[in-house]
Design a protein around this motif. Sequence first.
Motif, PDB file in Angstrom:
ATOM      1  N   ALA A 167      46.618  -2.097 -35.447  1.00 16.75           N
ATOM      2  CA  ALA A 167      47.267  -2.352 -34.163  1.00 16.75           C
ATOM      3  C   ALA A 167      47.851  -1.046 -33.625  1.00 16.75           C
ATOM      4  O   ALA A 167      48.568  -0.340 -34.333  1.00 16.75           O
ATOM      5  CB  ALA A 167      48.350  -3.407 -34.327  1.00 16.75           C
ATOM      6  N   SER A 168      47.558  -0.740 -32.366  1.00 22.26           N
ATOM      7  CA  SER A 168      47.981   0.546 -31.800  1.00 22.26           C
ATOM      8  C   SER A 168      49.489   0.669 -31.655  1.00 22.26           C
ATOM      9  O   SER A 168      50.032   1.773 -31.675  1.00 22.26           O
ATOM     10  CB  SER A 168      47.310   0.768 -30.449  1.00 22.26           C
ATOM     11  OG  SER A 168      47.690  -0.262 -29.547  1.00 22.26           O
ATOM     12  N   ASP A 169      50.182  -0.453 -31.523  1.00 22.48           N
ATOM     13  CA  ASP A 169      51.639  -0.417 -31.339  1.00 22.48           C
ATOM     14  C   ASP A 169      52.396  -0.779 -32.616  1.00 22.48           C
ATOM     15  O   ASP A 169      53.567  -1.118 -32.575  1.00 22.48           O
ATOM     16  CB  ASP A 169      52.046  -1.357 -30.203  1.00 22.48           C
ATOM     17  CG  ASP A 169      51.597  -2.790 -30.438  1.00 22.48           C
ATOM     18  OD1 ASP A 169      50.737  -3.020 -31.316  1.00 22.48           O
ATOM     19  OD2 ASP A 169      52.096  -3.680 -29.736  1.00 22.48           O
ATOM     20  N   ALA A 170      51.721  -0.690 -33.748  1.00 24.16           N
ATOM     21  CA  ALA A 170      52.298  -1.135 -35.017  1.00 24.16           C
ATOM     22  C   ALA A 170      52.632   0.024 -35.933  1.00 24.16           C
ATOM     23  O   ALA A 170      52.106   1.120 -35.795  1.00 24.16           O
ATOM     24  CB  ALA A 170      51.315  -2.061 -35.730  1.00 24.16           C
ATOM     25  N   SER A 209      49.231  -3.693 -40.941  1.00 19.15           N
ATOM     26  CA  SER A 209      49.964  -3.325 -39.736  1.00 19.15           C
ATOM     27  C   SER A 209      51.161  -4.241 -39.581  1.00 19.15           C
ATOM     28  O   SER A 209      51.073  -5.434 -39.848  1.00 19.15           O
ATOM     29  CB  SER A 209      49.078  -3.488 -38.488  1.00 19.15           C
ATOM     30  OG  SER A 209      47.967  -2.642 -38.521  1.00 19.15           O
ATOM     31  N   THR A 261      53.843  -5.187 -36.535  1.00 22.89           N
ATOM     32  CA  THR A 261      54.166  -5.037 -35.130  1.00 22.89           C
ATOM     33  C   THR A 261      55.471  -5.762 -34.835  1.00 22.89           C
ATOM     34  O   THR A 261      55.632  -6.922 -35.220  1.00 22.89           O
ATOM     35  CB  THR A 261      53.044  -5.641 -34.255  1.00 22.89           C
ATOM     36  OG1 THR A 261      51.805  -5.016 -34.603  1.00 22.89           O
ATOM     37  CG2 THR A 261      53.318  -5.431 -32.771  1.00 22.89           C
TER      38      THR A 261
END
Length: 134
Positions: free
Chosen positions: A16-19, A34, A36
């Motif tokens: 996850a890119s925002d994790a 991941s 988040t």
Amino acid sequence: MLDHFYRQHGSPMRAASDAALWVARASGIIAGLSLTAVGDGFWLTGLFVAPSQRGQGIAGRLIDSALAQAAGPTWLFCHPDLVPFYQRLGFDDAQTLPEPLVARLQRYQRSKRLVALVRGQSSLASSPGNSTSV
């Protein structure tokens, strides 16, 4: 790096890119996950252990390490067959979920059999307007 690990093993998972990304390493990455931020806690996704490393407790140690740094409850979605595995790691059926996870679980359940689990749920269920029943 974690996405490369997933691809190496033919896993469709993605970091996850925002994790916050967590990995276990030996000579290279042997497991990853991941975390988040969501609601008052975290959503755990992408737990994967290299097939050659399974059965050694790596997933449990990785989860414990990641969650030791996380304040609040941690939710995950899994196939019903994996519930006993996660229960051994301290997860229970999630009676409530943060709103963003409610919609996501409903969408995923259209094509997959999934259940929601939580570890470390405390005051979230008693906070009006802060959780939604599944």
